[in-house]
Design an enzyme around this catalytic site. Sequence first.
Site, short mmCIF file in Angstrom:
data_model
loop_
_atom_site.label_atom_id
_atom_site.label_comp_id
_atom_site.label_asym_id
_atom_site.label_seq_id
_atom_site.Cartn_x
_atom_site.Cartn_y
_atom_site.Cartn_z
N ASN A 92 51.57 38.75 50.04
CA ASN A 92 52.23 38.80 48.74
C ASN A 92 51.71 39.97 47.87
O ASN A 92 51.99 40.03 46.68
CB ASN A 92 52.02 37.48 47.98
N GLU A 122 46.35 37.71 42.30
CA GLU A 122 47.62 37.22 42.79
C GLU A 122 48.79 37.82 41.99
O GLU A 122 48.59 38.32 40.88
CB GLU A 122 47.63 35.69 42.66
N HIS A 154 48.55 40.58 47.22
CA HIS A 154 47.29 40.36 46.47
C HIS A 154 46.17 41.25 46.99
O HIS A 154 46.13 41.64 48.15
CB HIS A 154 46.90 38.88 46.44
N ASP A 195 35.83 38.31 46.81
CA ASP A 195 36.51 37.08 46.43
C ASP A 195 36.09 35.94 47.34
O ASP A 195 35.41 36.17 48.34
CB ASP A 195 38.04 37.25 46.51
P1 PGA Z 1 44.15 39.30 56.26
O1 PGA Z 1 44.10 38.94 54.73
O2 PGA Z 1 43.22 40.46 56.46
O3 PGA Z 1 43.63 38.06 56.96
O4 PGA Z 1 45.55 39.62 56.60
C1 PGA Z 1 44.24 39.96 53.80
C2 PGA Z 1 44.27 39.41 52.39
O5 PGA Z 1 44.74 38.29 52.19
O6 PGA Z 1 43.85 40.13 51.48
#
Ligand code: PGA
Length: 241
Positions: free
Chosen positions: A136, A143, A138, A67
């Site tokens: 959240n 999302e 995701h 992504d």
């Molecule tokens: P992070 O992000 O590893 O910086 O906690 C994870 C994500 O948003 O998938």
Amino acid sequence: MNVHVYDTYEEMSKNAAEEIISLLNSKPNSVLCIPGGDTPKEMLSYLVQAYKLGRVDFSQATFIGLDDWVGVGPEDIGSCQLFLNSNFFHQVNAKKENIHLFDTMSEDLENECKKKDELVEKYGGFDLMILGIGMNGHLGFNEPGVDFGLKSHVIDLDETTQSVGQKYFEEKKELKQGITLGVKHLLNSRTIFLLANGEKKAEIVKATIEGPVTNTNPASVLQQHENIHYYLDQKAASLLG
Ligand code: PGA
């Protein structure tokens, strides 16, 4: 479902990295997806060290990006591309032609998605999909509320993602949309690793592993995969029953 819990983030990262090394040693031309974000940093650094010690070779592996932020270019601090290039790709012998990241500056994002879908199809899915998890729930930029049947797509980012995402940037950044592989692609992987560390992830980890499968927490869909491995540190696992 396999839940691996380690005392520390370092141990968690090392064990996930060792599995990746074993996979590449047994199947050098594996197709992998590696996420950006804070979570995989230590795992990537371990992989770089292993490469420098001659323990692993990335020259035949294929990498397909998970992504990225729409409109944030490859040179922008905070982009997944820059993160992966500097923390990993430019430090190992992955071949440029085998690295396929989303072009977030493309004027035709639909076509970007189409190209990624064709690529995933061409390779017959992933040998290993490595994922972090958002606050959240995701996965990539799938999302809350996402359609689990989607392949690559552009998506309006959830408010949580827009605000949590600021941590990757030096200045306040408008983060409206993301481009991402879809849940359909994530599940089209022979093996999936979901990595999570830290207390702040404990609640979403519990919902992901023990809660109902629902698109309000996209990560819960991983329960449906027959070869899902959760790599957690003690803190992220602290609420599990
Ligand atoms: P992070 O992000 O590893 O910086 O906690 C994870 C994500 O948003 O998938």
